[in-house]
Write an enzyme that holds these catalytic residues in place. Sequence first.
Site, PDB file in Angstrom:
ATOM      1  NE  ARG A  72      -3.303  -0.185   2.885  1.00  0.00           N
ATOM      2  CZ  ARG A  72      -2.712  -0.199   4.099  1.00  0.00           C
ATOM      3  NH1 ARG A  72      -2.056   0.858   4.532  1.00  0.00           N
ATOM      4  NH2 ARG A  72      -2.785  -1.265   4.860  1.00  0.00           N
ATOM      5  CE1 TYR A 125     -15.197  13.249 -16.669  1.00  0.00           C
ATOM      6  CE2 TYR A 125     -15.172  12.848 -14.315  1.00  0.00           C
ATOM      7  CZ  TYR A 125     -15.303  12.385 -15.610  1.00  0.00           C
ATOM      8  OH  TYR A 125     -15.537  11.050 -15.828  1.00  0.00           O
TER       9      TYR A 125
HETATM   10  C1  LIG Z   1     -12.078  11.446 -17.187  1.00  0.00           C
HETATM   11  C2  LIG Z   1     -11.769  12.671 -16.447  1.00  0.00           C
HETATM   12  C3  LIG Z   1     -11.716  12.656 -15.043  1.00  0.00           C
HETATM   13  C4  LIG Z   1     -12.009  11.412 -14.246  1.00  0.00           C
HETATM   14  O1  LIG Z   1     -11.008  10.445 -14.437  1.00  0.00           O
HETATM   15  P1  LIG Z   1     -11.283   8.859 -14.226  1.00  0.00           P
HETATM   16  O2  LIG Z   1      -9.953   8.264 -14.550  1.00  0.00           O
HETATM   17  O3  LIG Z   1     -12.367   8.446 -15.165  1.00  0.00           O
HETATM   18  O4  LIG Z   1     -11.679   8.684 -12.796  1.00  0.00           O
HETATM   19  C5  LIG Z   1     -11.403  13.839 -14.409  1.00  0.00           C
HETATM   20  N1  LIG Z   1     -11.152  14.971 -15.096  1.00  0.00           N
HETATM   21  C6  LIG Z   1     -11.199  15.013 -16.436  1.00  0.00           C
HETATM   22  C7  LIG Z   1     -10.906  16.294 -17.135  1.00  0.00           C
HETATM   23  C8  LIG Z   1     -11.503  13.872 -17.154  1.00  0.00           C
HETATM   24  O5  LIG Z   1     -11.548  13.925 -18.494  1.00  0.00           O
END
Ligand SMILES: *Cc1c(COP(=O)(O)O)cnc(C)c1O
Length: 406
Positions: A72, A125
């Site tokens: 971890r 996002y």
């Molecule tokens: C996809 C994305 C995330 C989330 O990432 P995950 O790997 O799907 O958890 C966050 N920020 C942006 C700009 C993204 O495109």
Amino acid sequence: MSQSALEENGLPVSNFSTRSVHALENRQKVHRSLVEPIFHTSTYTFDNMADVVSYQEAHQWGLPTGRYEYGRYGNPTTTAAEERLAALEGAETAILVASGMAALTYTFLKHLPSGSHIVMTDDSYRRTVQFCEEHLKPYSVGVSVVPLGDFDALEAAIRPETKLLFSETPSNPFLRILDVERFAEIGRRRKVTTVIDATFSTPINLNPLALGIDIVIHSATKYLGGHNDLLAGFITGRKEIINPIRDYIGILGGISDPNTAFLLLRGMKTLALRVNQQNRNGQAVAEFLASHPRVERAFYPGLKNHPGHEVAVRQMRGFGGVVSLLVHGDQQATFRFLDALRLIYISPSLGGVESLALHPASMAYPDCTPTVRQRLGMTDNLVRLALGVEDPGDLIADLDQALRCA
Ligand SMILES: *Cc1c(COP(=O)(O)O)cnc(C)c1O
């Protein structure tokens, strides 16, 4: 900057293709393997108790221990992926975690104590906004959302208890461009930590740390992995700011695993090649769409009439592989266009070698009322294209024949 290893080898540090393949690699790997092995182990052994005691002493003083203790807290394959990304970002250190959302939520949880406040820019996002607005409430963390690019609103939103300024660049799905230097300057002057989600930029197109940002986050699921076959996230910056997050993740537990780290290392070797092709595809497709009669509007920072074009030219090395557009017509016309695509898949996500099309209204905001979608600009005729590494002519031919069906 973690570029010393490269400079020692006499490699030009500006060469991102070379960095993608070799930066901070361990050139003497086990059994003279060329490729970094996958270390499938959850724990590590000590020779004897004297070995334990000297390890614990070094660890307590924060000195390099030169070894691992328990899975971890670290793994050699994971460390290799972290060092490659750190070298590409010009960061002192990086942490690999289970997803982009894990990278964001761990950073927010560590830096937003109860009663504190975050200012974030809009067009972020969706899950990031949701986490801040809905899931930080039990901790009494205040959230202000300001329009990306409105620096007066940003300054006005900062309170004595503000601990973080957060933005993405380019933003999703409108590809707005943040003036990263100005954002960093406000953070420094107001003594607030600045965080950028640079997933859409990639280290090939932008290095926010070099422009004064404190923490850079990536969803490595996208361009860094690059093949739509893994989920991962990175948190990167100076040691003094990143290592406390690393210790916290050692408690929270949402680490990544050596298989994912291996795939990421493999993906990152072609990062510069892929992103350069995606930049070319982005520009070609955006220019094609901007002059197409069936397209109401194209959004791409490489277009001269894009509001963020000047800043992007000044601060970035490329405009990226995501292009958004408004189809001329209603939802039905837009669905006809999407259904007619033959090469480009209908799918969420971005950054991989395959080109993907997303209908934000029904795929990212399906649970919102039409009024909320309208306010956010997620109209029924909005489409986001995440371009892969295919030939631009083939992509344009596919888009052209599909637009004829709209
Ligand atoms: C996809 C994305 C995330 C989330 O990432 P995950 O790997 O799907 O958890 C966050 N920020 C942006 C700009 C993204 O495109």
